[in-house]
Enzyme design. Structure first.
Site, PDB file in Angstrom:
ATOM      1  CB  THR A   1      -5.117  30.424  -5.654  1.00 52.87           C
ATOM      2  OG1 THR A   1      -3.791  29.937  -5.485  1.00 52.87           O
ATOM      3  CG2 THR A   1      -5.177  31.888  -5.224  1.00 52.87           C
TER       4      THR A   1
ATOM      5  CE  LYS B   1      -5.621  25.511  -5.427  1.00 53.12           C
ATOM      6  NZ  LYS B   1      -4.684  24.622  -6.159  1.00 53.12           N
TER       7      LYS B   1
ATOM      8  CG  ASP C   1      -5.145  21.678  -9.231  1.00 54.08           C
ATOM      9  OD1 ASP C   1      -4.909  22.528 -10.115  1.00 54.08           O
ATOM     10  OD2 ASP C   1      -5.171  21.945  -8.019  1.00 54.08           O
TER      11      ASP C   1
ATOM     12  N   GLY D   1       0.634  16.319  -0.849  1.00 57.74           N
ATOM     13  CA  GLY D   1      -0.111  17.538  -0.595  1.00 57.74           C
ATOM     14  C   GLY D   1      -1.231  17.709  -1.605  1.00 57.74           C
TER      15      GLY D   1
ATOM     16  CB  ALA E   1       0.112  19.292  -6.633  1.00 61.18           C
TER      17      ALA E   1
ATOM     18  CB  THR F   1       5.580  13.089   6.417  1.00 59.76           C
ATOM     19  OG1 THR F   1       6.343  14.267   6.689  1.00 59.76           O
ATOM     20  CG2 THR F   1       4.963  12.562   7.705  1.00 59.76           C
ATOM     21  CB  VAL F   2       6.325   7.170   5.625  1.00 59.97           C
ATOM     22  CG1 VAL F   2       5.747   5.902   5.015  1.00 59.97           C
ATOM     23  CG2 VAL F   2       7.799   7.297   5.271  1.00 59.97           C
TER      24      VAL F   2
ATOM     25  CE1 TYR G   1       3.952  29.102 -11.852  1.00 60.13           C
ATOM     26  CE2 TYR G   1       2.925  27.075 -11.062  1.00 60.13           C
ATOM     27  CZ  TYR G   1       3.062  28.446 -11.013  1.00 60.13           C
ATOM     28  OH  TYR G   1       2.315  29.172 -10.111  1.00 60.13           O
TER      29      TYR G   1
END
Length: 264
Positions: A61, A65, A99, A124, A126, A147-148, A210
């Site tokens: 974590t 990562k 993930d 990001g 996830a 942020t495009v 969550y």
């Protein structure tokens, strides 16, 4: 006794230990799940020590990562995503990213077809996992981010993907089959990443948040007739996938789910 665990900093609030301990108890395995909290500069030493001590597998974590990619060999999916959240020490240590499986298995559990068009909000960690996972299922993926430039950069890596700003959700979501919120928006009760007027029947919505389990996005999606999936399902199935990588056994999903939700 087989030892598995979690490495990160901090790890004190993780719900992974009770979830995995429940799996060992359900299957009668002689195993324990422990936590490791090294300083950032001690990651290499900590992983070498875990391997030398015979640790079978580790979840990874924050903040490690991405750093783990420089220490263990990633599998192809983890390399594409650019992050490792699971290490298998059997043979040569290998890094995995579960993930992505967490996203797909959460949809499978709720009988959601992964076909058509998906909108992923967030670019990001996830968001990267969700985008690659859904693209690998054959979906057309639209990535929207505050942020495009981050969305468009990710879209160049993901097959059949496009990058957008959040202002384009009004055009993207009404025609989507799947929506994933991969941002932290929703941790505050009155926040949502997607205005409710864009939500519709036939849409499947997975919110990676969550805490709380019932976010404003999920409440409004349910009211619109959409299928809703809370973030604990993604958290559960990434853990299920890790358990199965380490042990080669089918994970006891229900005991793991009960332990997870009791810990939230």
């Amino acid at each position: 006794m087989d030892v598995y665990g979690l490495i990160g900093n901090p790890v004190e609030h993780s719900v992974s230990p009770p979830m995995h301990e429940a799996a060992y108890e359900a299957l009668g395995l002689d195993a324990r799940y422990v936590t490791f909290e090294p300083a950032s500069e001690q990651l290499d030493t900590a992983l070498e020590g875990a391997s030398a001590l015979g640790v079978r597998g580790l979840n990874v974590t924050i903040p490690f990562k991405e750093d783990v990619l420089d220490v263990v060999e990633p599998d192809p999916l983890a390399e594409r995503i650019g992050a490792v959240n699971t290490i298998d020490f059997e043979g040569e240590p290998t890094g995995h990213n579960t993930d992505a499986a967490g996203v797909i298995r959460a949809f499978q559990h709720h009988d959601v077809e992964r076909s058509g068009t998906a909108v992923v909000v967030g670019a990001g960690g996830a968001g990267r996992a969700a985008a690659f996972a859904l693209a690998d299922e054959g979906m057309e993926v639209h990535i929207a981010n505050r942020t495009v430039s981050r969305a468009t950069a990710l879209a160049t890596e993901v097959p059949d993907a496009t990058g957008h700003g959040l202002d384009e959700l009004a055009e993207l979501v009404p025609d989507a089959d799947v929506l994933v919120n991969a941002t932290s928006v929703g941790m505050e009760a009155d926040e949502t990443p997607v205005p409710k007027r864009h939500l519709h029947e036939g849409l499947a919505v997975l919110d990676a948040v969550y805490a709380p389990l019932e976010t404003r996005l999920l409440r409004e999606a349910d009211a619109a007739g959409a299928t809703t999936i809370d973030g604990a399902w993604m958290l559960l199935f990434q853990g299920v996938e890790a358990f199965e990588i380490w042990t080669g056994k089918a994970a006891p999903v229900e005991p793991m789910n009960e332990a997870l939700r009791s810990s939230l």
